[in-house]
Design an enzyme around this catalytic site. Structure first.
Site, PDB file in Angstrom:
ATOM      1  N   CYS A 229       0.844  -1.195   0.000  1.00  0.00           N
ATOM      2  CA  CYS A 229       0.000   0.000   0.000  1.00  0.00           C
ATOM      3  C   CYS A 229       0.882   1.247   0.000  1.00  0.00           C
ATOM      4  O   CYS A 229       2.004   1.225   0.512  1.00  0.00           O
ATOM      5  CB  CYS A 229      -0.886  -0.028   1.253  1.00  0.00           C
ATOM      6  SG  CYS A 229      -1.935   1.409   1.495  1.00  0.00           S
ATOM      7  N   GLY A 230       0.362   2.317  -0.531  1.00  0.00           N
ATOM      8  CA  GLY A 230       1.091   3.579  -0.503  1.00  0.00           C
ATOM      9  C   GLY A 230       1.338   4.081   0.911  1.00  0.00           C
ATOM     10  O   GLY A 230       2.251   4.875   1.143  1.00  0.00           O
TER      11      GLY A 230
END
Length: 179
Positions: A59-60
């Site tokens: 995930c970012g």
């Protein structure tokens, strides 16, 4: 046996892990990430402020692991703990807990407790996350959504994924929650 327990209670000895003496968010046993070991939340985390975080390895927001580890390091000796729960609800977590553990431990140096992968929202949400969502009137909207519980098991607040672990409002809330 009941007389013995009653007698001990009268002289001031308590049994903190009794289910009715434990906040509802701690009435769970969860398996540690990539392990067969389980943890009784009541006996392990009672009287601690807790930051519950649903995590994901791809995930970012995954770099937040570094800040979460710093929070844990800074406050772990002050009745505070970060508890991480990988979730595949947003399709950004490995199906292999070994890979998830590798990201946490080797890539980000995570030492705070990480637990088995669980669903955190919707009809399949884990009962722990149902309670958290009910208390906050909000289920996680994305990975790295956070819930802060004070030392008595009361919700302090919930925080969006955009709230970084070094956010001054979050830190102020943690400092109040540990008192």
């Amino acid at each position: 046996m009941k007389k013995i327990i009653a007698g001990l209670c009268l002289i001031g000895i308590s049994f903190p892990t009794l289910a009715n003496d434990c906040p509802d968010v701690l009435k769970f046993m969860k398996r540690k990430l990539n392990s067969q070991e389980t943890v009784n939340f009541c006996s392990e985390y009672k009287d601690k402020a807790i930051l519950f975080v649903n995590t994901a390895s791809k995930c970012g927001f995954t770099p937040q692991f570094e800040g979460l580890e710093k929070l844990y390091d800074d406050y772990k000796d002050k009745n505070f703990v970060v508890l991480g729960f990988p979730s595949g609800d947003f399709n950004q977590e490995y199906n292999d807990e070994g890979k998830t553990a590798e990201v946490c431990e080797l890539t980000y140096g995570v030492n705070f407790p990480m637990f088995e992968t669980i669903p955190v929202r919707g009809d399949d949400a884990d009962p722990l996350y149902r309670i958290l969502a009910e208390k906050a009137d909000s289920a996680p909207k994305w990975n790295f959504y956070k819930y802060l519980i004070d030392r008595k098991g009361n919700l302090v607040d919930s925080y969006s994924s955009f709230t970084k672990p070094d956010d001054q409002d979050l830190i102020a809330d943690i400092e109040k929650a540990i008192k």
